[in-house]
Design a protein around this motif. Structure first.
Motif, mmCIF file in Angstrom:
data_model
loop_
_atom_site.group_PDB
_atom_site.id
_atom_site.type_symbol
_atom_site.label_atom_id
_atom_site.label_comp_id
_atom_site.label_asym_id
_atom_site.label_seq_id
_atom_site.Cartn_x
_atom_site.Cartn_y
_atom_site.Cartn_z
ATOM 1 N N ASN A 1 74.800 41.987 -3.580
ATOM 2 C CA ASN A 1 74.315 40.507 -4.053
ATOM 3 C C ASN A 1 74.733 39.393 -2.842
ATOM 4 N N HIS A 2 75.403 39.942 -1.822
ATOM 5 C CA HIS A 2 75.893 39.251 -0.882
ATOM 6 C C HIS A 2 74.656 39.007 0.067
ATOM 7 N N PRO A 3 74.529 37.742 0.400
ATOM 8 C CA PRO A 3 73.175 37.247 1.412
ATOM 9 C C PRO A 3 73.276 38.205 2.745
ATOM 10 N N SER A 4 74.493 38.137 3.494
ATOM 11 C CA SER A 4 74.552 39.064 4.611
ATOM 12 C C SER A 4 74.282 40.242 4.509
ATOM 13 N N PHE A 5 74.780 41.065 3.189
ATOM 14 C CA PHE A 5 74.455 42.341 3.118
ATOM 15 C C PHE A 5 73.196 42.660 2.703
ATOM 16 N N GLN A 6 72.282 41.602 1.858
ATOM 17 C CA GLN A 6 71.057 41.558 1.867
ATOM 18 C C GLN A 6 70.204 41.840 3.194
ATOM 19 N N ASN A 7 70.394 41.071 4.084
ATOM 20 C CA ASN A 7 69.935 40.702 5.339
ATOM 21 C C ASN A 7 70.089 42.219 6.222
ATOM 22 N N LEU A 8 71.136 42.823 5.999
ATOM 23 C CA LEU A 8 71.451 44.140 6.518
ATOM 24 C C LEU A 8 70.443 45.131 5.827
ATOM 25 N N LEU A 9 70.189 45.134 4.761
ATOM 26 C CA LEU A 9 69.364 45.876 3.906
ATOM 27 C C LEU A 9 68.101 45.949 4.171
ATOM 28 N N SER A 10 67.818 44.524 4.654
ATOM 29 C CA SER A 10 66.269 44.488 5.117
ATOM 30 C C SER A 10 66.258 44.974 6.468
ATOM 31 N N ARG A 11 66.959 44.670 6.950
ATOM 32 C CA ARG A 11 67.024 45.596 8.608
ATOM 33 C C ARG A 11 66.976 46.872 8.634
ATOM 34 N N ALA A 12 67.770 47.399 7.633
ATOM 35 C CA ALA A 12 67.712 49.003 7.205
ATOM 36 C C ALA A 12 66.423 49.541 6.777
ATOM 37 N N GLU A 13 65.785 48.675 5.909
ATOM 38 C CA GLU A 13 64.456 49.120 5.365
ATOM 39 C C GLU A 13 63.450 49.100 6.341
ATOM 40 N N PRO B 1 62.029 43.575 -5.312
ATOM 41 C CA PRO B 1 61.571 45.119 -5.097
ATOM 42 C C PRO B 1 62.422 45.696 -4.380
ATOM 43 N N ARG B 2 63.042 45.231 -3.130
ATOM 44 C CA ARG B 2 63.750 45.774 -2.237
ATOM 45 C C ARG B 2 65.070 46.305 -2.708
ATOM 46 N N ILE B 3 65.699 45.381 -3.749
ATOM 47 C CA ILE B 3 66.926 45.659 -4.206
ATOM 48 C C ILE B 3 66.786 46.733 -5.242
ATOM 49 N N VAL B 4 65.771 46.707 -6.052
ATOM 50 C CA VAL B 4 65.447 47.807 -6.993
ATOM 51 C C VAL B 4 65.093 49.086 -6.342
ATOM 52 N N GLU C 1 63.821 49.568 9.848
ATOM 53 C CA GLU C 1 64.034 50.629 10.600
ATOM 54 C C GLU C 1 63.726 51.897 9.987
ATOM 55 N N TYR C 2 64.442 52.288 8.879
ATOM 56 C CA TYR C 2 64.441 53.493 8.158
ATOM 57 C C TYR C 2 63.724 53.760 6.831
ATOM 58 N N GLY C 3 63.347 52.637 6.352
ATOM 59 C CA GLY C 3 63.007 52.930 4.763
ATOM 60 C C GLY C 3 64.171 53.263 3.883
ATOM 61 N N PHE C 4 63.789 53.771 2.756
ATOM 62 C CA PHE C 4 64.824 54.134 1.768
ATOM 63 C C PHE C 4 65.112 55.568 1.794
ATOM 64 N N ASP C 5 64.291 56.429 2.580
ATOM 65 C CA ASP C 5 64.404 57.739 2.385
ATOM 66 C C ASP C 5 64.914 58.203 3.680
ATOM 67 N N HIS C 6 66.193 58.196 4.232
ATOM 68 C CA HIS C 6 66.460 58.402 5.429
ATOM 69 C C HIS C 6 67.250 59.722 5.489
ATOM 70 N N PRO C 7 66.993 60.633 6.522
ATOM 71 C CA PRO C 7 67.585 62.024 6.484
ATOM 72 C C PRO C 7 68.999 62.156 6.126
ATOM 73 N N MET C 8 69.746 61.235 6.684
ATOM 74 C CA MET C 8 71.237 61.268 6.329
ATOM 75 C C MET C 8 71.545 61.460 4.943
ATOM 76 N N GLY C 9 70.865 61.192 4.201
ATOM 77 C CA GLY C 9 71.224 61.415 2.638
ATOM 78 C C GLY C 9 72.026 60.159 2.109
ATOM 79 N N ALA C 10 72.141 59.167 2.826
ATOM 80 C CA ALA C 10 72.645 57.852 2.314
ATOM 81 C C ALA C 10 72.078 56.677 3.031
ATOM 82 N N LEU C 11 72.671 55.550 2.508
ATOM 83 C CA LEU C 11 71.965 54.256 3.117
ATOM 84 C C LEU C 11 72.720 54.159 4.359
ATOM 85 N N THR C 12 71.716 53.803 5.386
ATOM 86 C CA THR C 12 72.166 53.627 6.707
ATOM 87 C C THR C 12 71.751 52.217 7.193
ATOM 88 N N ILE C 13 72.871 51.748 7.800
ATOM 89 C CA ILE C 13 72.654 50.289 8.327
ATOM 90 C C ILE C 13 72.434 50.112 9.960
#
Length: 90
Positions: free
Chosen positions: A53-65, A6-9, A67-79
């Motif tokens: 698909n890289h496990p390290s990047f997925q970990n960073l995505l989890s941290r981003a979610e 669900p996070r990746i989707v 802290e920020y969720g997926f609707d960040h005001p910068m308009g792009a994915l923020t890690i």
């Protein structure tokens, strides 16, 4: 560690929305996306979609979610990590 589909989707849907912007899309090669990395100052990185698909990047995505969720005001994915930690995770 299991893959959290669900996070990746959600991330992919967010990336499609972000990349649909003509200004951003013009500067991003096909099969790549933009992430902003940093704790105070954000640096822009253009990375291949294959990083999703890289496990390290997925970990960073989890941290981003967390802290920020997926609707960040910068308009792009923020890690939320240092630039050095982001570079070392690849």
């Amino acid at each position: 560690m299991g893959l959290r589909l669900p996070r990746i989707v959600k991330a992919k849907a967010s990336l499609k929305r972000i990349l649909s912007s003509s200004e951003i899309a013009a500067s991003v090669p096909k099969c790549h996306f933009v992430v902003y990395v940093g704790e105070a100052e954000k640096k822009r990185f253009v990375v291949p979609i294959s990083f999703l698909n890289h496990p390290s990047f997925q970990n960073l995505l989890s941290r981003a979610e967390e802290e920020y969720g997926f609707d960040h005001p910068m308009g792009a994915l923020t890690i939320p990590c240092t630039e050095e930690a982001f570079i070392e995770s690849h």
